[in-house]
Design an enzyme around this catalytic site. Sequence first.
Site, PDB file in Angstrom:
ATOM      1  N   GLU A   1       0.898  -1.217  -0.086  1.00  0.00           N
ATOM      2  CA  GLU A   1      -0.019   0.109  -0.012  1.00  0.00           C
ATOM      3  C   GLU A   1       0.840   1.259   0.042  1.00  0.00           C
ATOM      4  O   GLU A   1       1.997   1.172   0.411  1.00  0.00           O
ATOM      5  CB  GLU A   1      -0.871  -0.008   1.444  1.00  0.00           C
ATOM      6  CG  GLU A   1      -2.342  -0.326   0.999  1.00  0.00           C
ATOM      7  CD  GLU A   1      -3.170   0.731   0.171  1.00  0.00           C
ATOM      8  OE1 GLU A   1      -2.640   1.708  -0.463  1.00  0.00           O
ATOM      9  OE2 GLU A   1      -4.403   0.443  -0.358  1.00  0.00           O
TER      10      GLU A   1
ATOM     11  N   ASP B   1       4.956   1.227  -3.955  1.00  0.00           N
ATOM     12  CA  ASP B   1       4.207   1.484  -5.157  1.00  0.00           C
ATOM     13  C   ASP B   1       4.154   0.325  -5.955  1.00  0.00           C
ATOM     14  O   ASP B   1       5.255  -0.093  -6.576  1.00  0.00           O
ATOM     15  CB  ASP B   1       4.843   2.677  -5.892  1.00  0.00           C
ATOM     16  CG  ASP B   1       4.056   3.030  -7.184  1.00  0.00           C
ATOM     17  OD1 ASP B   1       3.279   2.409  -7.451  1.00  0.00           O
ATOM     18  OD2 ASP B   1       4.740   3.963  -7.736  1.00  0.00           O
TER      19      ASP B   1
ATOM     20  N   HIS C   1      -9.905  -1.623 -11.929  1.00  0.00           N
ATOM     21  CA  HIS C   1     -10.903  -0.627 -12.503  1.00  0.00           C
ATOM     22  C   HIS C   1     -10.506   0.888 -12.194  1.00  0.00           C
ATOM     23  O   HIS C   1     -11.205   1.754 -12.798  1.00  0.00           O
ATOM     24  CB  HIS C   1     -12.327  -0.806 -11.996  1.00  0.00           C
ATOM     25  CG  HIS C   1     -12.692  -0.608 -10.347  1.00  0.00           C
ATOM     26  ND1 HIS C   1     -13.778  -0.466  -9.712  1.00  0.00           N
ATOM     27  CD2 HIS C   1     -11.675  -0.216  -9.620  1.00  0.00           C
ATOM     28  CE1 HIS C   1     -13.491  -0.136  -8.495  1.00  0.00           C
ATOM     29  NE2 HIS C   1     -12.331   0.150  -8.461  1.00  0.00           N
TER      30      HIS C   1
END
Length: 165
Positions: free
Chosen positions: A7, A36, A56
């Site tokens: 994260e 990252d 998404h």
Amino acid sequence: MRGVLVELDRVADEARDHLTTAYPDLTGRYEIVNGDMFQNVPARPQAVYLLSRVIHNYGDDQCAALLQRLASAMGESGPEAELFLMEHLLPEDPQADEAQLHPSHALDMIMMTLTVGGQERTRLHLSRLLTDAGFILPAAEAKPNLPAEMTLLIARLNPDASPPR
Ligand SMILES: C[S@@+](CC[C@H](N)C(=O)[O-])C[C@H]1O[C@@H](n2cnc3c(N)ncnc32)[C@H](O)[C@@H]1O
């Protein structure tokens, strides 16, 4: 089973604080890696890599870069490594009666307004992205009807694809 969460700094730090106080029994069963995911995905032996509602957020080019990064980590994990992809799949036929009220349509519009290139995708669209990044997606391994009408797709590295860069 042990979990590894990758994260961004602020979220990773909050997750670490939250898990330590709310779920002390889990101590030792997870690792939180500040980082990252486009730059570094840690490889672990025999791992399952989970991307839940992540793909998404991005357009196809960024998805391709992320999936290649994962393929590279999975190559180090060994042949048993799997990728679990959880997304709100758009129905293949948007005109079908049962497709009209599917929540993925509303989410698709939200992704369009909040992100650059983010979108919900059909299974066919996701399969193309996965195949191009060096994965195979066995037809039987889609599990619909998860909470919030998400679908779980399970992909593996294609042993015949060229190794990811
Ligand atoms: C839409 S949320 C999905 C959260 C959760 N997986 C779920 O299903 O509800 C996307 C997550 O990706 C994280 N994220 C965004 N960019 C990232 C990056 N470059 N590296 C690692 N994590 C990132 C965000 O902080 C956020 O927690």
